[in-house]
Write an enzyme that holds these catalytic residues in place. Structure first.
Site, PDB file in Angstrom:
ATOM      1  N   ARG A  40       0.834  -1.198   0.000  1.00 19.67           N
ATOM      2  CA  ARG A  40       0.000   0.000   0.000  1.00 19.67           C
ATOM      3  C   ARG A  40       0.866   1.245   0.000  1.00 19.67           C
ATOM      4  O   ARG A  40       1.713   1.409   0.878  1.00 19.67           O
ATOM      5  CB  ARG A  40      -0.925  -0.009   1.211  1.00 19.67           C
ATOM      6  N   THR A  53      -0.922   7.626  -1.235  1.00 19.08           N
ATOM      7  CA  THR A  53      -2.225   7.522  -1.915  1.00 19.08           C
ATOM      8  C   THR A  53      -3.132   6.465  -1.288  1.00 19.08           C
ATOM      9  O   THR A  53      -4.329   6.431  -1.565  1.00 19.08           O
ATOM     10  CB  THR A  53      -2.027   7.134  -3.389  1.00 19.08           C
ATOM     11  N   ASP A  94      -2.165  -8.969  13.284  1.00 15.91           N
ATOM     12  CA  ASP A  94      -1.584  -9.042  11.945  1.00 15.91           C
ATOM     13  C   ASP A  94      -1.235 -10.499  11.642  1.00 15.91           C
ATOM     14  O   ASP A  94      -0.352 -11.080  12.277  1.00 15.91           O
ATOM     15  CB  ASP A  94      -0.321  -8.169  11.873  1.00 15.91           C
ATOM     16  N   ASP A 153       2.494 -11.207  10.767  1.00 17.76           N
ATOM     17  CA  ASP A 153       3.376 -11.126  11.940  1.00 17.76           C
ATOM     18  C   ASP A 153       3.217 -12.355  12.837  1.00 17.76           C
ATOM     19  O   ASP A 153       4.201 -12.909  13.342  1.00 17.76           O
ATOM     20  CB  ASP A 153       3.086  -9.853  12.752  1.00 17.76           C
TER      21      ASP A 153
END
Length: 210
Positions: free
Chosen positions: A105, A109, A201, A204
């Site tokens: 990502r 933006t 996550d 992770d």
């Protein structure tokens, strides 16, 4: 698969998901559980694979027996967390072809940017299952499916562990023809884009990184 969203409420799926959500679960256990739960979800996502028959001989007689039709399944991991789901599906369908989509990502933006794309040939003739444990905002998932369609895929399913309502809505808007199979539709996203109550996550927890 007619429904856009299928939540697999099988008791074993729900039990294993609870263990995965628990923050006290170790990395090794998390990985093992992810493999097991993916296998159970894969059973659901492959339910309508086409069958043909072939003539075989049992020890007693000849018969026309059902066997999978068409080209081998294509399994596409959305990097990096999707890799934790590959083994579970491959244990069930060892002949599947495997591809990878890498997206990150852009912090400015907030749009997904492609950094890696390698998929099997002939996607137009295969059932394509895209795997990513978390369907959160749905932006990277929708972008990954865009890339698969550009590569020729027409029969795509999306397999995830957890989905947020926002991600399901985004996928339905972008790709109404792509059914989603998940173990749970969670409550919502928080301000940082994490699924709540979620499990943190997935990458992770799977790889022991922070």
């Amino acid at each position: 698969m007619n429904e856009h969203l299928t939540v697999v409420d099988h008791p074993l799926v729900q039990h294993k998901l609870t263990l995965m959500r628990d923050k006290g679960t170790s990395t090794a256990s998390f990985r093992q559980l992810l493999r097991e739960i993916t296998q159970l979800l894969a059973y659901e996502v492959t339910r309508e694979m086409p069958l043909t028959t072939r003539t075989i001989e049992t020890p007693l007689e000849e018969m026309e027996a059902p066997i999978l039709a068409g080209k081998k399944l294509a399994l596409v991991s959305i990097l990096r967390a999707g890799n934790g789901m590959l083994d579970g599906v491959l244990e069930l369908v060892p002949s599947a072809r495997v591809g990878f989509v890498g997206l990150y990502r852009d912090e400015e933006t907030l749009q997904p940017v492609q950094y890696y794309f390698k998929v099997p040939e002939g996607l137009q003739d295969r059932l394509v299952i895209a795997v990513d444990p978390m369907l959160a905002t749905g932006n990277s998932s929708a972008a990954a499916v865009d890339l698969l369609k550009q590569a020729g895929a027409t029969d795509i399913r999306f397999l995830c562990l957890l989905a947020a309502p926002e991600g399901v809505a985004r996928m339905k808007e972008a790709h109404p023809d792509v059914p989603i199979v998940t173990a749970s539709l969670d409550r919502a996203l928080n301000s940082k884009g994490y699924i709540m109550p979620g499990l943190g996550d997935a990458g992770d927890r799977m790889f022991g990184t922070k």
